[in-house]
Design a protein around this motif. Sequence first.
Motif, PDB file in Angstrom:
ATOM      1  N   TYR A   3       0.992  -1.589  -0.330  1.00 54.55           N
ATOM      2  CA  TYR A   3       0.175   0.314   0.106  1.00 54.55           C
ATOM      3  C   TYR A   3       1.266   1.157  -0.447  1.00 54.55           C
ATOM      4  O   TYR A   3       1.814   1.641   0.443  1.00 54.55           O
ATOM      5  CB  TYR A   3      -0.740   0.360   0.967  1.00 54.55           C
ATOM      6  N   LEU A   4       0.360   2.823  -1.034  1.00 59.70           N
ATOM      7  CA  LEU A   4       1.197   3.665  -0.940  1.00 59.70           C
ATOM      8  C   LEU A   4      -0.093   5.100   0.023  1.00 59.70           C
ATOM      9  O   LEU A   4      -0.859   4.277  -0.668  1.00 59.70           O
ATOM     10  CB  LEU A   4       1.466   4.506  -2.448  1.00 59.70           C
ATOM     11  N   ILE A   6      -1.494   8.357   0.446  1.00 57.90           N
ATOM     12  CA  ILE A   6      -2.537   9.217  -0.709  1.00 57.90           C
ATOM     13  C   ILE A   6      -1.000   9.862  -1.145  1.00 57.90           C
ATOM     14  O   ILE A   6      -0.980  10.342  -1.945  1.00 57.90           O
ATOM     15  CB  ILE A   6      -2.818  10.324   0.279  1.00 57.90           C
ATOM     16  N   ARG A   8       2.248   9.894  -1.462  1.00 56.41           N
ATOM     17  CA  ARG A   8       2.931   9.410  -2.337  1.00 56.41           C
ATOM     18  C   ARG A   8       2.306   8.411  -3.551  1.00 56.41           C
ATOM     19  O   ARG A   8       3.228   9.277  -4.262  1.00 56.41           O
ATOM     20  CB  ARG A   8       3.865   8.131  -1.936  1.00 56.41           C
ATOM     21  N   LYS A   9       1.231   8.286  -3.338  1.00 54.46           N
ATOM     22  CA  LYS A   9       0.445   7.339  -4.047  1.00 54.46           C
ATOM     23  C   LYS A   9       0.214   8.151  -5.808  1.00 54.46           C
ATOM     24  O   LYS A   9      -0.352   8.613  -6.917  1.00 54.46           O
ATOM     25  CB  LYS A   9      -0.411   6.559  -3.808  1.00 54.46           C
ATOM     26  N   TRP A  10      -0.139   9.785  -4.946  1.00 52.21           N
ATOM     27  CA  TRP A  10      -0.957  11.070  -5.603  1.00 52.21           C
ATOM     28  C   TRP A  10       0.409  11.953  -5.651  1.00 52.21           C
ATOM     29  O   TRP A  10      -0.016  13.642  -6.657  1.00 52.21           O
ATOM     30  CB  TRP A  10      -1.823  11.986  -4.898  1.00 52.21           C
ATOM     31  N   ARG A  11       1.721  11.931  -5.405  1.00 50.28           N
ATOM     32  CA  ARG A  11       2.512  13.088  -5.956  1.00 50.28           C
ATOM     33  C   ARG A  11       2.408  13.262  -7.775  1.00 50.28           C
ATOM     34  O   ARG A  11       2.680  12.615  -7.957  1.00 50.28           O
ATOM     35  CB  ARG A  11       4.046  12.143  -5.575  1.00 50.28           C
ATOM     36  N   LYS A  84      10.878   6.855  -9.273  1.00 48.87           N
ATOM     37  CA  LYS A  84      11.127   4.903  -7.669  1.00 48.87           C
ATOM     38  C   LYS A  84      12.084   5.907  -6.721  1.00 48.87           C
ATOM     39  O   LYS A  84      11.895   5.446  -5.687  1.00 48.87           O
ATOM     40  CB  LYS A  84      11.724   4.249  -8.291  1.00 48.87           C
ATOM     41  N   GLU A 194     -10.740   7.859  -5.998  1.00 48.72           N
ATOM     42  CA  GLU A 194     -10.652   6.261  -4.793  1.00 48.72           C
ATOM     43  C   GLU A 194     -12.346   6.186  -5.048  1.00 48.72           C
ATOM     44  O   GLU A 194     -11.743   5.044  -4.479  1.00 48.72           O
ATOM     45  CB  GLU A 194     -10.024   6.955  -4.085  1.00 48.72           C
ATOM     46  N   ASP A 222      -5.678  10.906   4.388  1.00 48.86           N
ATOM     47  CA  ASP A 222      -5.522   9.288   4.863  1.00 48.86           C
ATOM     48  C   ASP A 222      -6.476   8.612   5.718  1.00 48.86           C
ATOM     49  O   ASP A 222      -6.848   6.853   6.323  1.00 48.86           O
ATOM     50  CB  ASP A 222      -3.876   9.132   4.965  1.00 48.86           C
TER      51      ASP A 222
END
Length: 547
Positions: A3-4, A6, A8-11, A84, A194, A222
């Motif tokens: 799981y990432l 939010i 990081r996921k939406w960076r 990454k 989401e 989050d």
Amino acid sequence: MSYLVIARKWRPQRFEDIVGQEHITTVLENAIKLDRISHAYLFTGPRGVGKTTTARVFSKALNCIQGPTPIPCLECNNCVEIAKGSSLDVLEIDGASNRGIEQVRDLRENAKLKPVNSRFKIYIIDEVHMLTEPAFNALLKTLEEPPEHVKFIFATTQPNKIPLTILSRCQRFDFRPLSIKLIKQKLIQILEEEGITYEEDAITKIALAADGSLRDAESILDQVICLARDGRIDSKIVEGLLRSIEKEVIRELTQALINGDERESLKILDRLISEGKDIIQIAEAIILYFRHLLLVKILHKEELKNILPVAEIEILEHQAKQISKEEILFIMEIIMEVISRLRYSFFPRVLLEVGFIKICNRARYQLITHVEENCAEKRTKYTPDNKDDIDGEKHNRENPDIREERTPFRKDNLSLEEVRKVWPEIIEILKEKKMSLASCLMNSEVDKLENNLLTVRINSQSSFPTEFLKERENKMLVEELLNQKLNVRLAVTCIKGNNDRGEMSKKREIFKNPKLKKISTILNAKILKVVEEDESRDSGQTDRKVQ
């Protein structure tokens, strides 16, 4: 895949995805297009506004196989590795843990080596202000004349701690805190993507709590998602997570302070403390609420919708009508002074209680002193001959524009006695509507009525009550109450009297004597002073001597 979060996921991956920093992304994009790329950049600003993210996007734009380009492909090896954080040619260094001269010497030696797979070797040093002074000095020469393949990007929240010799060698970009509107828009976009339902007021509260930091807002979001029942985010969940004091309680407390109700304000404070609320937390909640009241008095309703929950605006508007901007500013000054002293006080509760009592008695306490100082400054601008005219009728007669502005809409056969009868009632009504104004009029009396222009004499040694009544908002309130009581449109002006409350009543009593009244009419005379004399000692009666 694990799981990432939010954040990081939406960076953001491209310049166009970066929120609220268009003044910076536009310059960087144009620098790439025009091939005017500097060797060193300094990104400054508060936490969570996109400094490191922008540095990564800029690195992709420079090292993308299709670049340098303002729009990186995000698919080539270089873009993927930078995203990454595994690129050998884009090195992210934590300035707090690599702050010594030895680490900077290693950096200088590595900078001489050519990049492995990319066009440039880029050093992103976060929290660069944490480097020691010798480390900065060791970096100077390399920073001034770096190899052609090396680029430096520094990020910091405290640019004032960076030596001027470093600042002068960098292009500086100041990142701004994000507005509540932009944070809301981004959070709503994330939730819709989401597939999570939400209350708009809940998102507004998250945006307010983030204090301009999008990363903080995403972190709160989050946590809120994990607490949401049935996948729906509402205001109660947000309030519970943030441990904020209930709005209803703060509203009751501020209303008590506005009304000048010492007993009620101290009772509510005692209730909050017994519930385990921190004194500083209470004070900060109060000052934030009064800030909202101030915004309601200044901004338009459409502008407020971007700052405050819609449900609260109407309530705040109702409260804002009961208090002036000057009073709000005074209250905020008192609370800010309390907050600044709370951290060093052995009796924080007592300190806040004293602040409440000052606020409840603001019309008679510090506000009077504060305004008297301002009035004293204004009076120095006038000569002694003009000073009395400023407060009196002569000023109005000599300034037709002012007299014109105060001219009522219509005339009526209204006697002075009628107005005097209702004047105490007006003061009683004001005690409910605006206690501070009622306090200033306690020692007032109706002086004269000419052409529907009512002159009120305020008997006080202080000039504050007179100045306070002259304020447009207060004057209009009194005029409206008189209109409701007498059904006549009156204009109100005021003059400063002495502190003898009985002087005017004595003059009025003397004028009840028909002979004296006739003499004053024929001679166009008026009573200057009433002196009590004991001329009949045997009878024990006191006569009045008229001058």
